[in-house]
Enzyme design. Sequence first.
Site, PDB file in Angstrom:
ATOM      1  N   GLY A   1      -0.960 -31.141  64.617  1.00  0.00           N
ATOM      2  CA  GLY A   1       0.253 -30.347  64.423  1.00  0.00           C
ATOM      3  C   GLY A   1       0.826 -30.389  63.010  1.00  0.00           C
ATOM      4  O   GLY A   1       2.025 -30.185  62.828  1.00  0.00           O
ATOM      5  N   SER A   2      -0.029 -30.604  62.014  1.00  0.00           N
ATOM      6  CA  SER A   2       0.517 -30.615  60.647  1.00  0.00           C
ATOM      7  C   SER A   2       0.966 -29.207  60.229  1.00  0.00           C
ATOM      8  O   SER A   2       1.939 -29.055  59.492  1.00  0.00           O
ATOM      9  CB  SER A   2      -0.476 -31.207  59.646  1.00  0.00           C
ATOM     10  OG  SER A   2      -1.586 -30.370  59.501  1.00  0.00           O
ATOM     11  N   ASN A   3       0.269 -28.190  60.712  1.00  0.00           N
ATOM     12  CA  ASN A   3       0.735 -26.821  60.432  1.00  0.00           C
ATOM     13  C   ASN A   3       2.028 -26.521  61.186  1.00  0.00           C
ATOM     14  O   ASN A   3       2.899 -25.831  60.666  1.00  0.00           O
ATOM     15  CB  ASN A   3      -0.338 -25.796  60.814  1.00  0.00           C
ATOM     16  CG  ASN A   3      -1.368 -25.623  59.720  1.00  0.00           C
ATOM     17  OD1 ASN A   3      -1.065 -25.094  58.647  1.00  0.00           O
ATOM     18  ND2 ASN A   3      -2.578 -26.106  59.965  1.00  0.00           N
TER      19      ASN A   3
ATOM     20  N   MET B   1      -6.874 -24.838  70.468  1.00  0.00           N
ATOM     21  CA  MET B   1      -8.312 -24.814  70.713  1.00  0.00           C
ATOM     22  C   MET B   1      -8.731 -24.035  71.964  1.00  0.00           C
ATOM     23  O   MET B   1      -9.845 -24.186  72.445  1.00  0.00           O
ATOM     24  CB  MET B   1      -8.858 -26.247  70.792  1.00  0.00           C
ATOM     25  CG  MET B   1      -8.643 -27.058  69.526  1.00  0.00           C
ATOM     26  SD  MET B   1      -9.318 -26.256  68.049  1.00  0.00           S
ATOM     27  CE  MET B   1     -11.050 -26.572  68.296  1.00  0.00           C
TER      28      MET B   1
ATOM     29  N   LEU C   1      -7.568 -17.222  73.942  1.00  0.00           N
ATOM     30  CA  LEU C   1      -6.691 -16.435  74.818  1.00  0.00           C
ATOM     31  C   LEU C   1      -7.420 -15.174  75.271  1.00  0.00           C
ATOM     32  O   LEU C   1      -8.227 -14.601  74.524  1.00  0.00           O
ATOM     33  CB  LEU C   1      -5.404 -16.067  74.060  1.00  0.00           C
ATOM     34  CG  LEU C   1      -4.541 -17.272  73.650  1.00  0.00           C
ATOM     35  CD1 LEU C   1      -3.525 -16.880  72.585  1.00  0.00           C
ATOM     36  CD2 LEU C   1      -3.840 -17.887  74.871  1.00  0.00           C
TER      37      LEU C   1
ATOM     38  N   HIS D   1      -6.968 -20.278  59.988  1.00  0.00           N
ATOM     39  CA  HIS D   1      -8.366 -20.699  60.143  1.00  0.00           C
ATOM     40  C   HIS D   1      -8.857 -21.343  58.843  1.00  0.00           C
ATOM     41  O   HIS D   1      -8.604 -20.818  57.764  1.00  0.00           O
ATOM     42  CB  HIS D   1      -9.209 -19.467  60.489  1.00  0.00           C
ATOM     43  CG  HIS D   1     -10.639 -19.794  60.756  1.00  0.00           C
ATOM     44  ND1 HIS D   1     -11.055 -20.371  61.935  1.00  0.00           N
ATOM     45  CD2 HIS D   1     -11.744 -19.658  59.983  1.00  0.00           C
ATOM     46  CE1 HIS D   1     -12.359 -20.572  61.880  1.00  0.00           C
ATOM     47  NE2 HIS D   1     -12.800 -20.143  60.710  1.00  0.00           N
TER      48      HIS D   1
ATOM     49  N   ASP E   1     -11.472 -15.025  65.573  1.00  0.00           N
ATOM     50  CA  ASP E   1     -11.275 -15.118  64.118  1.00  0.00           C
ATOM     51  C   ASP E   1     -11.602 -13.821  63.382  1.00  0.00           C
ATOM     52  O   ASP E   1     -12.085 -13.844  62.251  1.00  0.00           O
ATOM     53  CB  ASP E   1     -12.113 -16.276  63.538  1.00  0.00           C
ATOM     54  CG  ASP E   1     -11.741 -17.613  64.151  1.00  0.00           C
ATOM     55  OD1 ASP E   1     -10.564 -17.810  64.465  1.00  0.00           O
ATOM     56  OD2 ASP E   1     -12.631 -18.462  64.318  1.00  0.00           O
TER      57      ASP E   1
ATOM     58  N   GLU F   1      -3.253 -24.849  53.648  1.00  0.00           N
ATOM     59  CA  GLU F   1      -2.829 -24.166  54.883  1.00  0.00           C
ATOM     60  C   GLU F   1      -1.311 -24.255  55.053  1.00  0.00           C
ATOM     61  O   GLU F   1      -0.662 -23.300  55.469  1.00  0.00           O
ATOM     62  CB  GLU F   1      -3.499 -24.811  56.105  1.00  0.00           C
ATOM     63  CG  GLU F   1      -4.976 -24.534  56.211  1.00  0.00           C
ATOM     64  CD  GLU F   1      -5.586 -25.116  57.482  1.00  0.00           C
ATOM     65  OE1 GLU F   1      -4.890 -25.207  58.502  1.00  0.00           O
ATOM     66  OE2 GLU F   1      -6.769 -25.489  57.436  1.00  0.00           O
TER      67      GLU F   1
HETATM   68  C1  GRF Z   1      -6.314 -26.548  60.872  1.00  0.00           C
HETATM   69  O1  GRF Z   1      -7.356 -26.819  59.996  1.00  0.00           O
HETATM   70  C2  GRF Z   1      -6.346 -25.088  61.278  1.00  0.00           C
HETATM   71  O2  GRF Z   1      -6.808 -24.230  60.271  1.00  0.00           O
HETATM   72  C3  GRF Z   1      -7.307 -25.089  62.421  1.00  0.00           C
HETATM   73  O3  GRF Z   1      -7.046 -26.298  63.100  1.00  0.00           O
HETATM   74  C4  GRF Z   1      -6.481 -27.249  62.211  1.00  0.00           C
HETATM   75  C5  GRF Z   1      -5.177 -27.691  62.799  1.00  0.00           C
HETATM   76  O4  GRF Z   1      -4.588 -28.742  62.089  1.00  0.00           O
HETATM   77  N1  GRF Z   1      -7.175 -23.908  63.203  1.00  0.00           N
HETATM   78  P1  GRF Z   1      -3.111 -29.226  62.445  1.00  0.00           P
HETATM   79  O5  GRF Z   1      -3.108 -29.568  63.939  1.00  0.00           O
HETATM   80  O6  GRF Z   1      -2.170 -28.121  62.121  1.00  0.00           O
HETATM   81  O7  GRF Z   1      -2.887 -30.442  61.616  1.00  0.00           O
END
Ligand code: GRF
Length: 193
Positions: A20-22, A95, A98, A114, A150, A179
Site C-alpha cells: 500500500g505504498s501507492n 492483484m 475485475l 503498472h 494493462d 510511482e
Molecule cells: C506497484 O509496483 C504497482 O505498480 C503494482 O503493484 C505495486 C504495488 O505496490 N501494480 P504498493 O502496494 O503500492 O506498495
Amino acid sequence: MVLLTGYRKIKTAVFISGTGSNLKSLINFSKTKKSPISINLIISNNSKAKGLNYAKLNKIKKKVLNFKNKNLTENNLLNILKKNHIEMICLAGFMKILSNNFIKKFKGKILNIHPSLLPKYKGLNTYKRALNNKEKYSGCTVHFVNSKLDSGEIILRKRVKISKNETEASLAKKILAQEHKLYPKAIIKIFNL
Ligand code: GRF
C-alpha cells in the site's frame, strides 16, 4: 475524462492487495488543496495487506472482500461502492482482475498503476522481463482500466534508467519511488487541472 469537481472532491476508493505504498502517497495527495479527489474507502482482497493499516491511521473506511466467488463479491462490492457514494476507483497493487461487467459499471473511472512502460511488459514480473531483455529504460504507467489487462488508455508514464548492475530489487525500488509521484500527477491530468 473530465469530471467537474465543482466545490467538492471526487469520492474515491483505492483497491489494494499488499504494502500500500501507492495508497499512502494517494492519501497524502488527497489531503492537499490541489487534489481533486478524496479517499473515502479502501478495498482489499487480502486481510493481511499491510496497506490496510493506513485506513485506521487516516480514519478511512475499509472493507476486506474474499474474491472466491467473483460474481457475488463484485455485486457486493458494487453495493458497497454505491452506499459510500464512490465515484472513482484507483487500483494500487490490486492483484485481482475485475470482470468486464464490473468495469463497465465504472467506465472511464477506474485507474491503475503498472510498473513498466506500457504497452511493454503487461502482467507480472515486469522488472525481471525488462532486465532479461537488456532494456536501457523501464518505468511506470498510469492508465485507465478497460476489459484487457494493462491495456487501457495511457494517462502518464515515467521513464527510469536501468543501471549497469541493476537487480530486480533495485529497479523495483527506483520505479516505486516514481510511482508515488506519477499517480497524483495522472489524477491532476485527467481532471484538467
Ligand atoms: C506497484 O509496483 C504497482 O505498480 C503494482 O503493484 C505495486 C504495488 O505496490 N501494480 P504498493 O502496494 O503500492 O506498495
